[in-house]
Design an enzyme around this catalytic site. Structure first.
Site, PDB file in Angstrom:
ATOM      1  N   ASP A 123       0.849  -1.183   0.000  1.00  0.00           N
ATOM      2  CA  ASP A 123       0.000   0.000   0.000  1.00  0.00           C
ATOM      3  C   ASP A 123       0.899   1.254   0.000  1.00  0.00           C
ATOM      4  OD1 ASP A 123      -3.068   0.751   0.463  1.00  0.00           O
ATOM      5  OD2 ASP A 123      -1.904   2.058   1.793  1.00  0.00           O
ATOM      6  N   ASP A 252      -7.303  -8.567  -4.473  1.00  0.00           N
ATOM      7  CA  ASP A 252      -7.254  -7.142  -4.159  1.00  0.00           C
ATOM      8  C   ASP A 252      -7.681  -6.360  -5.399  1.00  0.00           C
ATOM      9  OD1 ASP A 252      -6.853  -4.616  -3.217  1.00  0.00           O
ATOM     10  OD2 ASP A 252      -4.666  -4.694  -3.306  1.00  0.00           O
ATOM     11  N   HIS A 281      -6.473  -6.967   0.359  1.00  0.00           N
ATOM     12  CA  HIS A 281      -5.497  -5.879   0.263  1.00  0.00           C
ATOM     13  C   HIS A 281      -4.466  -5.909   1.382  1.00  0.00           C
ATOM     14  CE1 HIS A 281      -3.919  -2.033  -0.965  1.00  0.00           C
ATOM     15  NE2 HIS A 281      -4.130  -1.525   0.235  1.00  0.00           N
TER      16      HIS A 281
END
Length: 303
Positions: A123, A252, A281
């Site tokens: 991320d 994801d 995710h």
């Protein structure tokens, strides 16, 4: 500008993250001193693995991976991004920018004097960490990433629908429940205690300024000031021949296919034992042990 600091007692009930909090005081020209929290586990003279979380999580995200790395003999560093976790939280949105987050982490990396480190990121941990890595590539020997990228919008390209929904949610949801978000928007495997651990840094809404703001900083349009910086970072990665291990997940919707630019453009990704992780995710908590074990085996093979 007011800088908020989450009280220590907010973290007192977390039972599955027994690591001593450590702090470094960043110097910011506009804001003054900002306290950054990090985890530092394992022998101080061991090879370093740097783990970077994204938004709106904190170092707690790596709770299943840290023991694998430490037990394999590594020193593991895991900072909390400014505005998240145990790190200080400037109270106004104007305090935050993509470049500012990169500068804060670079300052800390240089203060810690990282050498021959392996970078692990997911991320925003990837968006920020890869920028730092390309600014000081001499400090890093390898990297492994999951569910992240270095966005450079193409002319005429559309914003992925899943990200557009996330952007709208982040700016308009009245609760912005961090625990639910880190549980893959309620679809993940977390217990209520684990979700509470993700909520812990945010005792009230005023602490969530950075968490809400992060989606707006992603360079999804060509006029975003971060685009030029990401283009420069890709130029460095195009000459990166040190090892790269990709570990994107199979469920994801936001970063699906995000491994392809690295496979196509980073020489160090060629011929490596890339793997597909099972989960959404926030993959560290669904298949983190397998990612960590793969990294340990991969690094052993490099030696």
């Amino acid at each position: 500008m007011q800088i908020l600091r989450t009280p220590d007692e907010c973290f007192a009930s977390i039972s599955d993250f027994p690591y001593q909090p450590r702090y470094y005081n960043l110097e910011d020209e506009a804001l003054g001193e900002i306290r950054l929290h990090y985890i530092d586990e394992g022998p101080t003279d061991a090879p370093i693995i740097l783990c970077m979380h994204g938004e709106p999580s904190w170092a707690y995200l790596y709770r299943k991976m840290l023991p694998v790395f430490v037990n394999a003999g590594y020193r593991v560093l895991a900072p909390d991004l400014v505005g998240l976790g145990r790190s200080d939280k400037p109270a106004e949105a104007s305090a935050y920018s993509y470049a500012g987050h990169v500068a804060w982490i670079r300052q800390w990396v240089e203060a810690m004097d990282l050498q021959n480190a392996t970078f692990i990121g997911q991320d925003w941990g990837g968006l920020i960490g890869l920028r730092v890595l390309t600014e000081v590539p001499e400090r890093f020997a390898a990297f492994s990433i999951a569910n992240t990228g270095l966005p450079v919008p193409r002319e005429g390209a559309e914003v992925p629908p899943a990200f557009a929904m996330w952007l709208e949610f982040s700016q308009n949801d009245p609760d912005f429940d961090i625990g639910m978000i880190c549980n893959n928007l309620g679809q993940g495997p977390l217990t209520e205690a684990e979700m509470d651990a993700y909520r812990a840094p945010f005792p009230s809404d005023e602490y969530k300024v950075c968490a809400r703001l992060f989606p707006t900083l992603v360079p999804i349009t060509a006029d975003n000031p971060a685009v030029a910086d990401n283009i420069r970072a890709w130029a460095v990665l195009a000459q990166w021949h040190k090892p790269v291990l990709l570990a994107f997940s199979d469920n994801d919707p936001i970063t699906a296919g995000g491994d392809k630019p690295f496979l196509d453009n980073v020489p160090g990704a060629a011929g490596q034992p890339h793997l597909t992780l099972n989960g959404g995710h926030f993959i560290q908590q669904e298949d983190g042990e397998r990612w960590a074990s793969a990294v340990v085996d991969w690094l052993a093979a490099q030696r």
